[in-house]
Design a protein around this motif. Sequence first.
Motif, short mmCIF file in Angstrom:
data_model
loop_
_atom_site.label_atom_id
_atom_site.label_comp_id
_atom_site.label_asym_id
_atom_site.label_seq_id
_atom_site.Cartn_x
_atom_site.Cartn_y
_atom_site.Cartn_z
N THR A 192 6.17 4.05 -7.36
CA THR A 192 4.83 4.23 -6.78
C THR A 192 4.63 5.73 -6.48
O THR A 192 4.69 6.55 -7.38
CB THR A 192 4.59 3.33 -5.55
OG1 THR A 192 5.50 3.68 -4.49
CG2 THR A 192 4.77 1.87 -5.90
N THR A 193 4.45 6.10 -5.20
CA THR A 193 4.20 7.51 -4.88
C THR A 193 5.45 8.22 -4.38
O THR A 193 5.38 9.35 -3.89
CB THR A 193 3.11 7.61 -3.80
OG1 THR A 193 3.51 6.85 -2.64
CG2 THR A 193 1.78 7.07 -4.32
N ARG A 194 6.60 7.58 -4.50
CA ARG A 194 7.85 8.14 -3.99
C ARG A 194 8.78 8.53 -5.14
O ARG A 194 8.97 7.75 -6.08
CB ARG A 194 8.55 7.13 -3.09
CG ARG A 194 9.75 7.66 -2.31
CD ARG A 194 10.28 6.55 -1.40
NE ARG A 194 11.35 7.00 -0.52
CZ ARG A 194 11.16 7.59 0.65
NH1 ARG A 194 9.92 7.81 1.07
NH2 ARG A 194 12.17 7.96 1.40
N ARG B 102 3.67 10.72 2.65
CA ARG B 102 3.53 10.37 1.24
C ARG B 102 4.84 9.75 0.73
O ARG B 102 5.94 10.24 1.02
CB ARG B 102 3.21 11.62 0.41
CG ARG B 102 3.22 11.35 -1.10
CD ARG B 102 2.92 12.61 -1.91
NE ARG B 102 3.19 12.40 -3.32
CZ ARG B 102 2.33 11.85 -4.18
NH1 ARG B 102 1.14 11.47 -3.77
NH2 ARG B 102 2.64 11.69 -5.45
N GLY B 103 4.71 8.66 -0.04
CA GLY B 103 5.88 7.99 -0.57
C GLY B 103 6.28 6.78 0.24
O GLY B 103 7.04 5.93 -0.25
N PHE C 188 9.38 1.15 -12.12
CA PHE C 188 9.66 2.55 -11.82
C PHE C 188 9.91 3.31 -13.11
O PHE C 188 10.03 2.71 -14.19
CB PHE C 188 10.88 2.68 -10.89
CG PHE C 188 12.16 2.13 -11.47
CD1 PHE C 188 12.98 2.90 -12.29
CD2 PHE C 188 12.56 0.84 -11.18
CE1 PHE C 188 14.15 2.40 -12.84
CE2 PHE C 188 13.74 0.31 -11.71
CZ PHE C 188 14.53 1.10 -12.55
N LEU C 189 9.99 4.62 -13.02
CA LEU C 189 10.34 5.48 -14.15
C LEU C 189 11.57 6.30 -13.79
O LEU C 189 11.75 6.71 -12.64
CB LEU C 189 9.18 6.44 -14.49
CG LEU C 189 7.89 5.83 -15.03
CD1 LEU C 189 6.84 6.92 -15.17
CD2 LEU C 189 8.14 5.14 -16.36
N LEU C 190 12.42 6.54 -14.79
CA LEU C 190 13.50 7.50 -14.66
C LEU C 190 13.08 8.78 -15.37
O LEU C 190 12.61 8.75 -16.51
CB LEU C 190 14.80 6.97 -15.26
CG LEU C 190 15.39 5.72 -14.60
CD1 LEU C 190 16.71 5.36 -15.26
CD2 LEU C 190 15.54 5.89 -13.10
N PHE D 236 0.85 -1.20 0.00
CA PHE D 236 0.00 0.00 0.00
C PHE D 236 0.88 1.25 0.00
O PHE D 236 1.37 1.68 1.05
CB PHE D 236 -0.92 -0.01 1.23
CG PHE D 236 -1.88 1.16 1.30
CD1 PHE D 236 -2.98 1.22 0.46
CD2 PHE D 236 -1.67 2.19 2.20
CE1 PHE D 236 -3.86 2.29 0.51
CE2 PHE D 236 -2.54 3.27 2.27
CZ PHE D 236 -3.64 3.32 1.42
N PRO D 237 1.12 1.85 -1.18
CA PRO D 237 1.88 3.11 -1.24
C PRO D 237 1.03 4.27 -0.72
O PRO D 237 -0.10 4.46 -1.18
CB PRO D 237 2.19 3.28 -2.73
CG PRO D 237 1.86 1.96 -3.37
CD PRO D 237 0.80 1.35 -2.52
#
Length: 432
Positions: A353-355, A314-315, A412-414, A238-239
Motif C-alpha cells: 500500500t503506502t508503506r 504515512r504508511g 505487494f511489490l518487491l 485505510f492506508p
Amino acid sequence: MSTELHHPTPALETGSATALLRFATAGSVDDGKSTLVGRLLHDSKSILTDQLEAVTTASANRGQDTPDLALLTDGLRAEREQGITIDVAYRYFATARRRFILADTPGHVQYTRNMVTGASTAELAVVLVDARNGVVQQTRRHAAVAALLRVPHVVLAVNKMDLVDYAEPVFAAIAEEFNAYAASLGVPDVTAIPISALAGDNVVEPSAHMDWYGGPTLLEHLETIPVGSDPSDEPARFPVQYVIRPQSAEHLDYRGYAGQLASGVLRAGDPVTVLPSGLTTTVAGIDVLGKQTDIAWAPQSVTVRLTDDIDVSRGDLIAAGSAPEPTQDVLATVSHLHERPLRVGDRVLLKHTTRTVRAIVKQLPYRIDIDTLDRVPDPEALQVNDIGQVVLRTAEPLALDRYAVNRQTGSFLLIDQADGTTLTAGMVGEAF
C-alpha cells in the motif's frame, strides 16, 4: 483530432453507465486476441473516424482488402511490423449499459508478466483459444495467472469457429477440457462462448451460423456480469497516504489523514486500530472534497479524522473490524517480473500500500510448474515469468491481509533498492 464516430452511438441513459467493469484479455500467439478487441470496439461503435481511417490506410499498405481490426490495439511500431502484441494496451469504452476499461495483454510466453499487470486489477479475464488448436500450454498459463490473481470471472472465448465449420462438438470438447483445468485451480466462475472475431460471430451480434448456441454474446455477457463486491462485506482498510495539518487560524487544531479507502466501509464513530503500532481510537469524522460526511466506502479518496491525538504517519494502516496481526515474516506467492533472477539472500524493498520497508529473501520453498501445477521444491532462483513461493523477512512490521481475503491489502511489490526497478509481484499466502 476528430471526435466524430464512424457510426452514430446511442446516447447514454442517465445513470445507466455508472457501473465500471475492468477486464483483461489473454491468449496464445495468433489466437486472434487483438482482432477480437478490435471487433469489440468496432461493433460497439467505440472507434473514432480518424482511428478507423488510419487502420484502413495501414491495412491497405500491407495489401489487405479490409481493415485489420487488430491494429486498433497494437499501437507500437514493433507490434504492427511483427503482427504481435508486446505491451499491455488499455482501452476505454462505454455502451448504454456499462463503462469498460480493457487491458489487452500479450500472448507470448516471455510476456506472461504483462498479463500479471493487466489482470491484477481485473474483475474478469477473457482467455482466448483457437478452435483449431484447443487448450494449449499458454492457455493453461493464462488460466493459472487469472486464478493466482483471484480474478472473480473468466470467459473462455473459443475463437475462429468459422475455420472449423462452426462445429458444436469442437467447441464442447474445448470447453470441457478448460473447465476441468479451471476447476483444479479453484476458478469460481467460467463462461464459454464460441466466437469468430474476424467475422463478428457472437462478439457483439449473435451468430447466424451457430443456432446450437443459446448463450449471450461476449458483449452482452460483459454488460451483465455482476460488477464489484459489496464494500460492507469486507473489513475497512485505510492506508494513510498523507497527514494534513494546516495549522492556520481557521484550522488551528485540524489533523486529518488522507488516502484512498482500499476496502470496506468506514463510518464516523467506528472503533479503529492503527497499524503497525496497534493503538486504538475511533473515527471522529470523514471529509470528502472539503465537506464532512458520516460514511465512506472503497475506493473513495477521503480524509479521516480520529478522536485521539495519536502518532499516525504515512504508511500506517487504519483498520476497522478484525485487524491483521503485524508481522516481519511474510510467506507469499509471487510472479517474478524481471530478467534479473530472484535468489535467496537478495535484499530488496517491499512496497505494501503506502508503506515501503527493507526486506531480505529468506527462502524459495518452491516454483510452480504451470503445465502440471506441480511444485518444484527449492529452486536455485525464480526466473522471469516464474511463479513460486517466497519467505521474506522485513526490517519493520507490516499489516498484511491474505490475498485470498483482500486483493488490495494482500498484495505487494518487491523493488530493487539500488535503482527502483520493480522485480516481483507478491500475493500474501498460498497459491490458488
